[in-house]
Design a protein around this motif. Structure first.
Motif, mmCIF file in Angstrom:
data_model
loop_
_atom_site.group_PDB
_atom_site.id
_atom_site.type_symbol
_atom_site.label_atom_id
_atom_site.label_comp_id
_atom_site.label_asym_id
_atom_site.label_seq_id
_atom_site.Cartn_x
_atom_site.Cartn_y
_atom_site.Cartn_z
ATOM 1 N N ALA A 1 46.963 42.137 42.346
ATOM 2 C CA ALA A 1 46.445 43.151 43.251
ATOM 3 C C ALA A 1 47.379 43.205 44.457
ATOM 4 O O ALA A 1 48.209 42.307 44.628
ATOM 5 C CB ALA A 1 45.012 42.808 43.683
ATOM 6 N N PRO A 2 47.277 44.229 45.291
ATOM 7 C CA PRO A 2 48.115 44.250 46.498
ATOM 8 C C PRO A 2 47.930 42.970 47.313
ATOM 9 O O PRO A 2 46.811 42.603 47.678
ATOM 10 C CB PRO A 2 47.593 45.482 47.250
ATOM 11 C CG PRO A 2 47.074 46.380 46.178
ATOM 12 C CD PRO A 2 46.480 45.468 45.156
ATOM 13 N N VAL B 1 49.721 44.814 34.495
ATOM 14 C CA VAL B 1 48.499 44.263 33.914
ATOM 15 C C VAL B 1 47.602 45.443 33.581
ATOM 16 O O VAL B 1 47.163 46.166 34.481
ATOM 17 C CB VAL B 1 47.805 43.298 34.898
ATOM 18 C CG1 VAL B 1 46.426 42.901 34.377
ATOM 19 C CG2 VAL B 1 48.665 42.074 35.147
ATOM 20 N N PHE B 2 47.343 45.676 32.283
ATOM 21 C CA PHE B 2 46.600 46.883 31.916
ATOM 22 C C PHE B 2 45.108 46.641 31.752
ATOM 23 O O PHE B 2 44.327 47.590 31.638
ATOM 24 C CB PHE B 2 47.176 47.514 30.633
ATOM 25 C CG PHE B 2 47.001 46.689 29.389
ATOM 26 C CD1 PHE B 2 45.786 46.618 28.722
ATOM 27 C CD2 PHE B 2 48.070 45.986 28.854
ATOM 28 C CE1 PHE B 2 45.633 45.879 27.563
ATOM 29 C CE2 PHE B 2 47.932 45.237 27.693
ATOM 30 C CZ PHE B 2 46.702 45.184 27.041
ATOM 31 N N VAL C 1 30.139 42.239 34.353
ATOM 32 C CA VAL C 1 31.555 42.524 34.128
ATOM 33 C C VAL C 1 32.068 43.378 35.267
ATOM 34 O O VAL C 1 31.447 44.388 35.649
ATOM 35 C CB VAL C 1 31.778 43.239 32.784
ATOM 36 C CG1 VAL C 1 33.257 43.494 32.552
ATOM 37 C CG2 VAL C 1 31.199 42.427 31.642
ATOM 38 N N SER C 2 33.215 43.006 35.810
ATOM 39 C CA SER C 2 33.776 43.721 36.953
ATOM 40 C C SER C 2 34.144 45.149 36.584
ATOM 41 O O SER C 2 34.659 45.414 35.492
ATOM 42 C CB SER C 2 35.007 42.992 37.479
ATOM 43 O OG SER C 2 35.995 42.898 36.454
ATOM 44 N N ASN C 3 33.879 46.061 37.510
ATOM 45 C CA ASN C 3 34.419 47.409 37.385
ATOM 46 C C ASN C 3 35.905 47.362 37.732
ATOM 47 O O ASN C 3 36.336 46.554 38.563
ATOM 48 C CB ASN C 3 33.687 48.362 38.313
ATOM 49 C CG ASN C 3 32.209 48.465 37.980
ATOM 50 O OD1 ASN C 3 31.818 48.334 36.814
ATOM 51 N ND2 ASN C 3 31.382 48.687 38.991
ATOM 52 N N LEU C 4 36.677 48.238 37.124
ATOM 53 C CA LEU C 4 38.127 48.209 37.291
ATOM 54 C C LEU C 4 38.649 49.512 37.865
ATOM 55 O O LEU C 4 38.099 50.591 37.599
ATOM 56 C CB LEU C 4 38.798 47.934 35.938
ATOM 57 C CG LEU C 4 38.429 46.614 35.251
ATOM 58 C CD1 LEU C 4 39.060 46.543 33.868
ATOM 59 C CD2 LEU C 4 38.859 45.431 36.103
ATOM 60 N N ALA C 5 39.701 49.391 38.646
ATOM 61 C CA ALA C 5 40.412 50.555 39.182
ATOM 62 C C ALA C 5 41.900 50.358 38.943
ATOM 63 O O ALA C 5 42.339 49.271 38.534
ATOM 64 C CB ALA C 5 40.125 50.715 40.675
ATOM 65 N N SER C 6 42.680 51.390 39.164
ATOM 66 C CA SER C 6 44.132 51.305 39.003
ATOM 67 C C SER C 6 44.793 51.365 40.363
ATOM 68 O O SER C 6 44.368 52.123 41.244
ATOM 69 C CB SER C 6 44.652 52.448 38.125
ATOM 70 O OG SER C 6 44.143 52.335 36.820
ATOM 71 N N SER D 1 45.689 47.299 36.511
ATOM 72 C CA SER D 1 44.239 47.167 36.437
ATOM 73 C C SER D 1 43.776 46.123 37.454
ATOM 74 O O SER D 1 44.243 44.986 37.448
ATOM 75 C CB SER D 1 43.834 46.732 35.021
ATOM 76 O OG SER D 1 42.442 46.528 34.937
ATOM 77 N N ILE D 2 42.841 46.542 38.342
ATOM 78 C CA ILE D 2 42.419 45.680 39.445
ATOM 79 C C ILE D 2 40.894 45.693 39.535
ATOM 80 O O ILE D 2 40.278 46.760 39.595
ATOM 81 C CB ILE D 2 43.011 46.158 40.789
ATOM 82 C CG1 ILE D 2 44.544 46.202 40.716
ATOM 83 C CG2 ILE D 2 42.546 45.271 41.931
ATOM 84 C CD1 ILE D 2 45.191 46.837 41.928
#
Length: 813
Positions: A305-306, A482-483, A526-531, A547-548
């Motif tokens: 992640a950033p 990381v997809f 389960v974590s929600n994911l963003a790009s 994928s973050i």
């Protein structure tokens, strides 16, 4: 059907008719005093897996298919891992080419694409972890072989649908040694290919009146047959048990702790031709001993992640740091036979490993593809490629490949308990009532993708790549994001009640039946994911669209109930020969990963997205053993519905649901024509096809050979107080398809193993064994990260290991 299949199956059929005729003939059995000690033990061998009674039943008197292997038989098979033990079992095909962990195991007629969903691994009759498979975990990964194991029993189908975890496929039950009145104390030192250094120790015996104990374990280090430039296996295991003899029974408690790192091997570059029928070595790459892994990429970084990076070590591989504590209680109380088996398991079974991606191509072709995607107005050859370590330009003709360095951290915990009580309630009727409970958890943190660009060479070199417009395609080797990066926690509870009745109609005829009702509850978050772009630089394309996890979670839950049954009958032709029939219906529940994937599969099934698989099986078999021969032969039919599949490709997770039908014959034959000589033949022929899914209906079930067998002669040479046993095995694995679409063909292959065991007095043993003596090139899977046909030119695929030799010295003290 080719001639080799016709010959083998005709031989089996002839053997069945001949043996049944001999068994029925009065007076044909060889007198007991003519049998050797080993054969006498086989005739009287008692198995405990799948039997209603905790005390077990003679193997010949069981109305189901079960394979057993003693400690010596296990060592003679030279298994490379726990999963590789299954090569001894007809009807099972184990792909153990990944190393100590992460095997794919296929069971006769049961459709599965990867891992081992239809194999449950038990220790002393209780599952080590009650779920046979999760993504990046399968049961054999949680077990290591050593000298504390007395034997293994592998039950296929049969009554296993109602006992323990209710596994309808195969149940692999390892039985620990227990202390005996005669003490056993051994030290074993082993060396071999890949700079193997291993030490085993076992001590067992009587502690005090009524008390017995054991302690043993191993420690090993090796570079492996495929040397990754760091230790492939590094670690050990310690096991201890304490047994208390009781009036009419006993109580055994045990503990086993394992701490080992194991390299995980995936595909290597190869050349495919003739529509996949011919596989040959990739230029400059030995497919039998080579691996892409290297010290250069051993320590790698994940852009999570950033502002967040993670450091990982490939040497951790698919290792295991875990412990299991167990207790087995058996006693006859007031005419009731009572049994309770319980265990607790806790451990980390992480996957820090390389997973191959796209097939090899030249550096020039890689640059051309990069320009088409990120610099379309430039010439296709524009850009530069340099080596990360040492610099220097990469030749445009250099073959390159991308492989993902993945990280999956998985913390597992479970408690299981099975209670049974049995009693003869009516004349000839023995009733068994029992219950099974399991509570289990999994905490996951995944980072899939993280592709790296490297040379298609053994112990590959990492490559940088950039384009003329300033686009950085690969930096420090990293060429992809990381997809998929879910963070998840899951909990499950299973409660089952079962009832079985065994009716002894006469001395020759016995029937049994059983039913099981089981409920399962799953829940998870389960974590929600963003790009996102981890460095906020659009020109560094290798980490764009990463994928973050967002920090928010989706709650998941599901309740299910299923019913299972079994019914069978056994007719004794004589004391040591019998025929049996068996029918059962079993189920496997969906697991945590199916629960997570339910949203993407909702359109495939209107019951919460994913069905619970159900299988109906029918068997008919024949068993016999005497000093001249032994035979265990059965025919089977399976009808499977509602099995979900998952395929993780280079950039996505694909799901589908199918069913299948299959039939075939399994055989375990042995002849002993002269003293000290035995020749055995084991294997199976089966035909299984998909159904219930228009995309694959009529295709052969993936990865399962229609025909496989092992021919194993052994000869013992007595030399006074000493002896030498010579043994070997010729193995044939038939052709298969790597995928459900039957587009990726896997050719048949044959291997030769040889070994010798020298017993010097009663104190010393020297063993030398070689596997794949002829350096056969055989594939266990194609490129599972790609879909569609992969049958021409350079490919990635996973071959069997090349020739390996081991030598061990054992001393009894």
């Amino acid at each position: 059907m080719n001639q080799s299949k016709q010959f083998a199956l005709s031989s089996v059929a002839l053997a069945v008719l001949t043996l049944v005729g001999q068994a029925q003939a009065a007076g044909q059995a060889v007198p007991q005093d003519a049998t050797s000690g080993v054969v006498a033990q086989e005739i009287q061998q008692v198995v405990v897996t799948g039997t209603a009674s905790a005390s077990g039943t003679r193997k010949i008197d069981t109305a189901f298919s079960i394979t057993t292997a003693t400690e010596e038989q296990l060592k003679s098979a030279s298994p490379s891992s726990t999963a590789d033990v299954l090569k001894l079992v007809p009807g099972v095909y184990a792909e153990s080419t990944g190393g100590q962990s992460g095997a794919n195991v296929e069971v006769r007629g049961f459709p599965s694409g990867s891992d081992s969903p239809f194999v449950s691994v038990q220790l002393n009759g209780n599952p080590i972890y009650p779920v046979p498979v999760l993504s990046f975990f399968e049961g054999t990964s949680a077990f290591r072989l050593d000298d504390t194991i007395a034997r293994v029993e592998v039950l296929r189908g049969g009554p296993s649908t109602i006992y323990s975890v209710g596994q309808p496929g195969a149940t692999m039950n390892f039985i620990l040694k227990k202390g005996e009145d005669t003490p056993e104390r051994t030290i074993r030192l082993t060396t071999g290919t890949g700079k193997l250094r291993r030490g085993d120790v076992f001590i067992g015996g009587k502690i005090a009146e009524g008390w017995y104990g054991t302690v043993g374990g191993f420690y090993r280090q090796t570079q492996g047959v495929r040397d990754p430039q760091f230790k492939a296996d590094d670690g050990g295991q310690l096991t201890a048990s304490l047994t208390r003899k009781l009036d009419g029974g006993e109580l055994t408690v045990y503990v086993r702790a394992t701490d080992e790192k194991n390299a995980f091997y995936t595909g290597v570059p190869l050349i495919s031709s003739n529509n996949g029928r011919t596989i040959s070595a990739f230029p400059g790459f030995d497919p039998l001993t080579g691996t892409l892994m290297s010290n250069e990429m051993r320590h790698f970084t994940i852009d999570a992640a950033p502002g967040k990076t993670l450091e990982r070590d490939l040497a951790d591989g698919r290792g295991m740091r875990a412990a299991v504590w167990g207790a087995n209680y058996e006693q006859e109380i007031a005419g009731w036979e009572v049994s309770n088996k319980a265990n607790y398991f806790r451990g980390d079974l992480n996957t820090i490993s390389m997973f191959t991606g796209d097939n090899p191509l030249t550096a020039a072709d890689y640059l051309a593809a990069a320009n088409r995607s990120h610099n379309p107005t430039a010439a296709t050859a524009s850009g530069s490629m340099t080596y990360v370590n040492g610099g220097g330009a990469v030749d445009r003709d250099q073959q390159v490949v991308q492989a993902g360095l993945w990280s999956v951290e998985k913390q597992l915990r479970s408690f299981t308990n099975e209670l049974r009580v049995s009693r003869e309630v009516l004349a000839g009727h023995t009733l068994t009532v029992g219950g099974y409970y399991a509570n289990y958890e999994s905490d996951d943190e995944w980072y899939l993708g993280n592709a790296h660009l490297m040379t298609a060479t053994p112990n590959a070199r990492l490559i940088n790549a950039s384009l003329t417009n300033g686009t950085v395609v690969a930096r420090n080797g990293k060429s992809g994001n990381v997809f998929y990066a879910p963070v998840a926690s899951y909990k499950g509870d299973n409660l089952a009640l079962f009832l079985a009745d065994e009716w002894k109609i006469s001395d020759r005829l016995r029937v049994d039946a059983g039913v099981r009702r089981e409920k399962q509850r799953l829940e998870g978050a389960v974590s929600n994911l963003a790009s996102g772009d981890t460095d906020n630089d659009p020109l560094t394309v290798y980490n764009n669209n990463t994928s973050i996890p967002t920090g928010f979670f989706t709650r998941l839950e599901r309740d299910d109930s299923v019913n299972s049954f079994t019914v069978g009958g056994l007719y004794k032709l004589n004391k040591d020969a019998s025929v049996f029939v068996r029918a059962n219906k079993g189920n496997t529940f969906i697991y945590f990963d199916d629960l997570r994937n339910a949203g993407t599969q909702a359109a495939l099934n209107d019951r919460n997205g994913v069905p619970n698989p159900e299988v109906t099986q029918y068997e008919i078999g024949f068993k016999t053993a005497n000093s001249l021969y032994s035979a265990y032969i059965n025919a089977f039919y399976t009808d499977f519905t509602g099995i979900s599949f998952q395929q993780i490709t280079t950039n996505a997770v694909l799901n589908s649901v199918s069913g299948s039908r299959g039939h075939g014959v399994e055989f375990e034959l042995a002849v002993r024509p002269i003293k000290n000589l035995q020749v055995s033949l084991t294997g199976n022929y089966q035909k299984s096809e998909y159904r219930d899914n228009p995309a694959v209906t009529g295709n052969e079930v993936q990865r399962q050979p229609n025909f496989q067998f092992r021919l194993s002669p052994s000869y013992r040479i007595p030399l006074g107080d000493n002896s030498v046993k010579l043994y070997g095995t010729y193995t044939h694995i038939g052709d298969r398809f790597a995928d459900q679409a039957n587009l990726s063909y896997l050719p048949s292959y044959q291997t030769v193993d040889l070994g010798a065991l020298a017993s010097i007095g009663d104190k010393w043993e020297v063993r030398v064994a070689a596997t794949n003596l002829t350096n056969e090139l055989g594939l266990t899977e194609g490129n599972s990260r790609l879909t569609g046909a992969q049958s021409s030119g350079p490919i990635n695929a996973r071959p069997i290991f090349g020739r390996a030799v081991e030598a061990s010295l054992l001393y009894r003290f």
